[in-house]
Structure formats: structure tokens, C-alpha cells
Design a protein around this motif. Sequence first.
Motif, PDB file in Angstrom:
ATOM      1  N   ASN A 118       1.892 -10.571  -1.348  1.00  0.00           N
ATOM      2  CA  ASN A 118       1.665  -9.958  -0.038  1.00  0.00           C
ATOM      3  C   ASN A 118       1.156  -8.527  -0.184  1.00  0.00           C
ATOM      4  O   ASN A 118       0.265  -8.103   0.547  1.00  0.00           O
ATOM      5  N   LEU A 119       1.718  -7.802  -1.129  1.00  0.00           N
ATOM      6  CA  LEU A 119       1.287  -6.426  -1.366  1.00  0.00           C
ATOM      7  C   LEU A 119      -0.172  -6.389  -1.808  1.00  0.00           C
ATOM      8  O   LEU A 119      -0.954  -5.570  -1.339  1.00  0.00           O
ATOM      9  N   GLY A 120      -0.553  -7.328  -2.685  1.00  0.00           N
ATOM     10  CA  GLY A 120      -1.947  -7.404  -3.143  1.00  0.00           C
ATOM     11  C   GLY A 120      -2.890  -7.739  -1.998  1.00  0.00           C
ATOM     12  O   GLY A 120      -3.975  -7.174  -1.888  1.00  0.00           O
ATOM     13  N   GLY A 121      -2.476  -8.670  -1.133  1.00  0.00           N
ATOM     14  CA  GLY A 121      -3.309  -9.034   0.019  1.00  0.00           C
ATOM     15  C   GLY A 121      -3.469  -7.872   0.994  1.00  0.00           C
ATOM     16  O   GLY A 121      -4.557  -7.634   1.520  1.00  0.00           O
ATOM     17  N   ASP A 122      -2.382  -7.149   1.232  1.00  0.00           N
ATOM     18  CA  ASP A 122      -2.443  -5.994   2.122  1.00  0.00           C
ATOM     19  C   ASP A 122      -3.340  -4.894   1.546  1.00  0.00           C
ATOM     20  O   ASP A 122      -4.124  -4.275   2.263  1.00  0.00           O
ATOM     21  N   LEU A 123      -3.207  -4.676   0.260  1.00  0.00           N
ATOM     22  CA  LEU A 123      -4.036  -3.662  -0.397  1.00  0.00           C
ATOM     23  C   LEU A 123      -5.505  -4.050  -0.356  1.00  0.00           C
ATOM     24  O   LEU A 123      -6.374  -3.225  -0.068  1.00  0.00           O
TER      25      LEU A 123
END
Length: 79
Positions: free
Chosen positions: A27-32
Motif C-alpha cells: 500500500n505504501l508503494g502504491g501511494d508513493l
Amino acid sequence: MGSFSIWHWLIVLLIVIMVFGTKKLKNLGGDLGGAVKGFKEGMKEGGAAPEEKPAESAQVANAAAAEKTTIDVEAKQKS
């Protein structure tokens, strides 16, 4: 203190995965990635000649949304 080898980085990566879990990291990678994509699109639009001011329409929409969620109350005075 020297530089870290690949084994040091693999151990750090393993610890991070164990602490946060793969779902949160995904999720963090997608948000970034979404933030970077939005920034790039904003930079493209910033270089083009503005035909209309979309920021003003966004501000009006945000103000209208804020008015819907604002609760107006009146304070009572103690006698």
C-alpha cells in the motif's frame, strides 16, 4: 563504520518486512507511486499555458464540501 554490504541491506529488508508486513508495504508503494505520478502530471500542466484556472474551481468545490460538514451551533449563556 564503512559501507554496508548487500547482506546488511537484505537483513534490514527482512526486518522491515517482518515489522510492517507485505500488505502495508504494498500500500505504501502504491501511494508513493500515485504521488509521484500526480506530481509529474502537475509539472506537465504547470508548463502549459493555462486556459482556465482549475485551482479556483477546486477551491470552490472544497469550500462547498466544507460547508456541508460544518455544524453551526449557538452557545447558551448561564444566568
